[in-house]
Scaffold this motif. Structure first.
Motif, PDB file in Angstrom:
ATOM      1  N   PRO A  40       6.903  11.469   9.632  1.00 58.13           N
ATOM      2  CA  PRO A  40       5.545  11.919   9.289  1.00 58.13           C
ATOM      3  C   PRO A  40       5.315  12.030   7.778  1.00 58.13           C
ATOM      4  CG  PRO A  40       6.455  13.253  11.070  1.00 58.13           C
ATOM      5  CD  PRO A  40       7.562  12.360  10.596  1.00 58.13           C
ATOM      6  N   LYS A  41       4.134  11.637   7.354  1.00 61.63           N
ATOM      7  CA  LYS A  41       3.642  11.724   5.968  1.00 61.63           C
ATOM      8  C   LYS A  41       4.305  10.734   4.999  1.00 61.63           C
ATOM      9  CE  LYS A  41       0.737  13.727   5.910  1.00 61.63           C
ATOM     10  NZ  LYS A  41      -0.468  13.186   6.619  1.00 61.63           N
ATOM     11  N   THR A  42       4.773   9.634   5.533  1.00 55.17           N
ATOM     12  CA  THR A  42       5.397   8.635   4.663  1.00 55.17           C
ATOM     13  C   THR A  42       4.544   7.365   4.541  1.00 55.17           C
ATOM     14  OG1 THR A  42       6.667   7.769   6.523  1.00 55.17           O
ATOM     15  CG2 THR A  42       7.747   9.438   5.152  1.00 55.17           C
ATOM     16  N   TRP A  45      -0.248   5.614   8.474  1.00 57.80           N
ATOM     17  CA  TRP A  45      -1.574   5.038   8.699  1.00 57.80           C
ATOM     18  C   TRP A  45      -1.780   3.834   7.781  1.00 57.80           C
ATOM     19  CZ3 TRP A  45      -6.755   6.374   6.375  1.00 57.80           C
ATOM     20  CH2 TRP A  45      -7.782   5.778   7.123  1.00 57.80           C
ATOM     21  N   TRP A  46      -1.241   3.914   6.597  1.00 60.56           N
ATOM     22  CA  TRP A  46      -1.326   2.800   5.639  1.00 60.56           C
ATOM     23  C   TRP A  46      -0.654   1.553   6.231  1.00 60.56           C
ATOM     24  CZ3 TRP A  46       1.516   2.885   0.233  1.00 60.56           C
ATOM     25  CH2 TRP A  46       1.044   1.829  -0.547  1.00 60.56           C
ATOM     26  N   ARG A 121       9.816   6.882   2.679  1.00 60.48           N
ATOM     27  CA  ARG A 121       9.265   7.379   1.416  1.00 60.48           C
ATOM     28  C   ARG A 121      10.222   8.411   0.832  1.00 60.48           C
ATOM     29  NH1 ARG A 121       3.349  10.504   0.913  1.00 60.48           N
ATOM     30  NH2 ARG A 121       3.079  10.103  -1.306  1.00 60.48           N
ATOM     31  N   SER A 129       3.643  16.097   0.624  1.00 58.76           N
ATOM     32  CA  SER A 129       2.573  15.593   1.484  1.00 58.76           C
ATOM     33  C   SER A 129       2.512  16.386   2.791  1.00 58.76           C
ATOM     34  CB  SER A 129       2.797  14.102   1.762  1.00 58.76           C
ATOM     35  OG  SER A 129       1.731  13.577   2.503  1.00 58.76           O
ATOM     36  N   TYR A 184       7.598   3.096   0.769  1.00 53.70           N
ATOM     37  CA  TYR A 184       6.266   3.478   0.281  1.00 53.70           C
ATOM     38  C   TYR A 184       6.133   3.119  -1.203  1.00 53.70           C
ATOM     39  CZ  TYR A 184       2.395   6.677  -0.887  1.00 53.70           C
ATOM     40  OH  TYR A 184       1.209   7.212  -1.321  1.00 53.70           O
ATOM     41  N   THR A 218      -6.534  -2.542   1.885  1.00 50.81           N
ATOM     42  CA  THR A 218      -5.572  -1.483   2.207  1.00 50.81           C
ATOM     43  C   THR A 218      -5.092  -0.709   0.981  1.00 50.81           C
ATOM     44  OG1 THR A 218      -3.784  -3.121   2.161  1.00 50.81           O
ATOM     45  CG2 THR A 218      -4.718  -2.578   4.307  1.00 50.81           C
ATOM     46  N   PHE A 220      -5.292   2.171  -1.784  1.00 44.14           N
ATOM     47  CA  PHE A 220      -5.668   3.561  -1.528  1.00 44.14           C
ATOM     48  C   PHE A 220      -7.178   3.790  -1.644  1.00 44.14           C
ATOM     49  CE2 PHE A 220      -6.232   8.039  -2.657  1.00 44.14           C
ATOM     50  CZ  PHE A 220      -5.619   8.622  -1.575  1.00 44.14           C
ATOM     51  N   MET A 223      -9.113   2.391   1.281  1.00 41.00           N
ATOM     52  CA  MET A 223      -8.930   3.160   2.514  1.00 41.00           C
ATOM     53  C   MET A 223      -9.643   4.503   2.431  1.00 41.00           C
ATOM     54  SD  MET A 223      -5.117   2.232   3.946  1.00 41.00           S
ATOM     55  CE  MET A 223      -4.996   3.759   4.844  1.00 41.00           C
ATOM     56  N   PHE A 234      -5.635  12.157   5.848  1.00 38.13           N
ATOM     57  CA  PHE A 234      -4.571  11.146   5.801  1.00 38.13           C
ATOM     58  C   PHE A 234      -4.609  10.328   4.517  1.00 38.13           C
ATOM     59  CE2 PHE A 234      -4.919  12.233  10.233  1.00 38.13           C
ATOM     60  CZ  PHE A 234      -3.576  12.372  10.597  1.00 38.13           C
ATOM     61  N   THR A 235      -5.622  10.598   3.683  1.00 37.59           N
ATOM     62  CA  THR A 235      -5.668   9.975   2.357  1.00 37.59           C
ATOM     63  C   THR A 235      -5.875  11.085   1.339  1.00 37.59           C
ATOM     64  OG1 THR A 235      -8.022   9.579   2.724  1.00 37.59           O
ATOM     65  CG2 THR A 235      -6.583   7.694   3.025  1.00 37.59           C
ATOM     66  N   ARG A 236      -4.805  11.726   0.955  1.00 39.90           N
ATOM     67  CA  ARG A 236      -4.890  12.853   0.027  1.00 39.90           C
ATOM     68  C   ARG A 236      -4.864  12.315  -1.395  1.00 39.90           C
ATOM     69  NH1 ARG A 236      -1.459  16.528  -2.584  1.00 39.90           N
ATOM     70  NH2 ARG A 236       0.219  15.076  -2.153  1.00 39.90           N
ATOM     71  N   LYS A 237      -3.651  12.069  -1.955  1.00 41.46           N
ATOM     72  CA  LYS A 237      -3.571  11.541  -3.317  1.00 41.46           C
ATOM     73  C   LYS A 237      -3.080  10.098  -3.338  1.00 41.46           C
ATOM     74  CE  LYS A 237      -2.900  15.483  -6.371  1.00 41.46           C
ATOM     75  NZ  LYS A 237      -1.996  16.043  -7.381  1.00 41.46           N
ATOM     76  N   GLY A 238      -2.109   9.812  -2.492  1.00 45.73           N
ATOM     77  CA  GLY A 238      -1.594   8.441  -2.398  1.00 45.73           C
ATOM     78  C   GLY A 238      -0.888   7.961  -3.652  1.00 45.73           C
TER      79      GLY A 238
END
Ligand code: A3P
Length: 273
Positions: A40-42, A45-46, A121, A129, A184, A218, A220, A223, A234-238
């Motif tokens: 999770p969080k790696t 979704w990307w 990641r 994240s 990542y 795709t 950041f 998206m 799901f798109t915080r800072k990226g």
């Protein structure tokens, strides 16, 4: 948020009911399935969006099934409901996803010809994240502070299990299976190169122009712009290196020490900036 432990791994009961882990034992894998695996969080979704865009460039556009979000098999098999049915009847090639540690995979997967993509990641950015994500999910017990969460993550007290067990569980398969490892940080630094790597692994070659279309859709900012309200979290800072805004020197040292302990002589490495 209620959780339970199965074989030492913590799962959120409402999202991954224990019965789903049972159902996965008989989940039929097809030789042309594509399985996207992430902690999770790696960047789950990307990765899903990149694969979806590659398929779209190849003319595969079953929106209803490929959908807007990864089809996490451990979450969607609940009660054998409509999503589970959709996955079962979906046309090939199916794009499936999971956060599960390797020992929980459907037994047929590793013996099949399905293509497995594992995205990883660096643990410091993953921890940051995860911390921010948990704060935004109303149902999750919000971590009291970054300090307490940083310790919790380091101790491996995390949903879907400890970070390094997850990463190394898959890394051990690297020479034996039909498996591609992506990072990542590499995707951030050179997305076209990673998209080409994916295309070649998935046997879906694309022209340079089409690769650029995939990259354009795709990145950041693209998206973030197209994501709906529901998926904003799901798109915080990226970015690579946001950990520097959160970690104290002591925390950083403790994470570095664990990194050396767990990864020395494994050949697995991460970039932190
Ligand atoms: P941050 O919280 O560090 O910003 P997941 O999909 O597995 O939940 O991962 C979420 C993380 O991936 C978030 O990290 C999110 O911003 C990042 N992410 C999502 N889309 C991205 C993109 N196109 N480029 C870079 N990072 C992206």
């Amino acid at each position: 948020m209620p959780t339970y432990k199965e074989r030492g791994v913590m799962f959120p009961s409402d999202v991954v009911p224990r019965s789903n882990l049972e159902l996965l034992k008989t989940f039929d894998i097809r030789d042309d399935d594509i399985m996207l695996i992430t902690y999770p969080k790696t960047g789950s979704w990307w990765l899903h969006q990149v694969v979806k865009q590659i398929m779209a460039q190849q003319g595969v556009q079953d929106e209803k099934y490929l959908g807007d979000f990864p089809n996490f098999i451990e979450m969607t098999l609940r009660d054998k409901g409509p999503v589970a049915e959709m996955i079962k009847t979906a046309p090939s090639p199916r794009v499936l996803a999971t956060h599960l540690p390797v020992e929980f995979l459907p037994p047929g997967l590793l013996g099949s010809k399905a293509k497995i993509v594992v995205l990883m990641r660096n643990p410091k950015d993953t921890a940051v994240s995860t911390f921010h994500f948990w704060q935004k999910i109303p149902d999750v017990k919000t971590p009291e502070s970054w300090e307490s969460f940083a310790e919790q993550f380091l101790a491996g007290d995390c949903l879907w299990g400890p970070f390094y067990d997850h990463a190394l569980g898959y890394w051990k398969l690297k020479d034996k299976h039909n498996i591609l490892f992506l990072k990542y940080e590499d995707m951030k630094k050179d997305l076209p190169a990673e998209v080409k790597k994916l295309c070649s692994f998935l046997e879906k070659p694309l022209s340079d122009e089409k690769v650029q279309t995939v990259v354009g859709a795709t990145q950041f900012d693209s998206m973030k712009k197209t994501v709906g309200e529901k998926r904003q979290m799901f798109t915080r800072k990226g970015v690579i290196g946001d950990w520097k805004n959160n970690f104290s020197d002591d925390q950083s040292r403790a994470y570095d020490e664990q990194y050396r302990e767990r990864l020395s002589n494994t050949g697995l490495e991460f970039q932190f900036e």
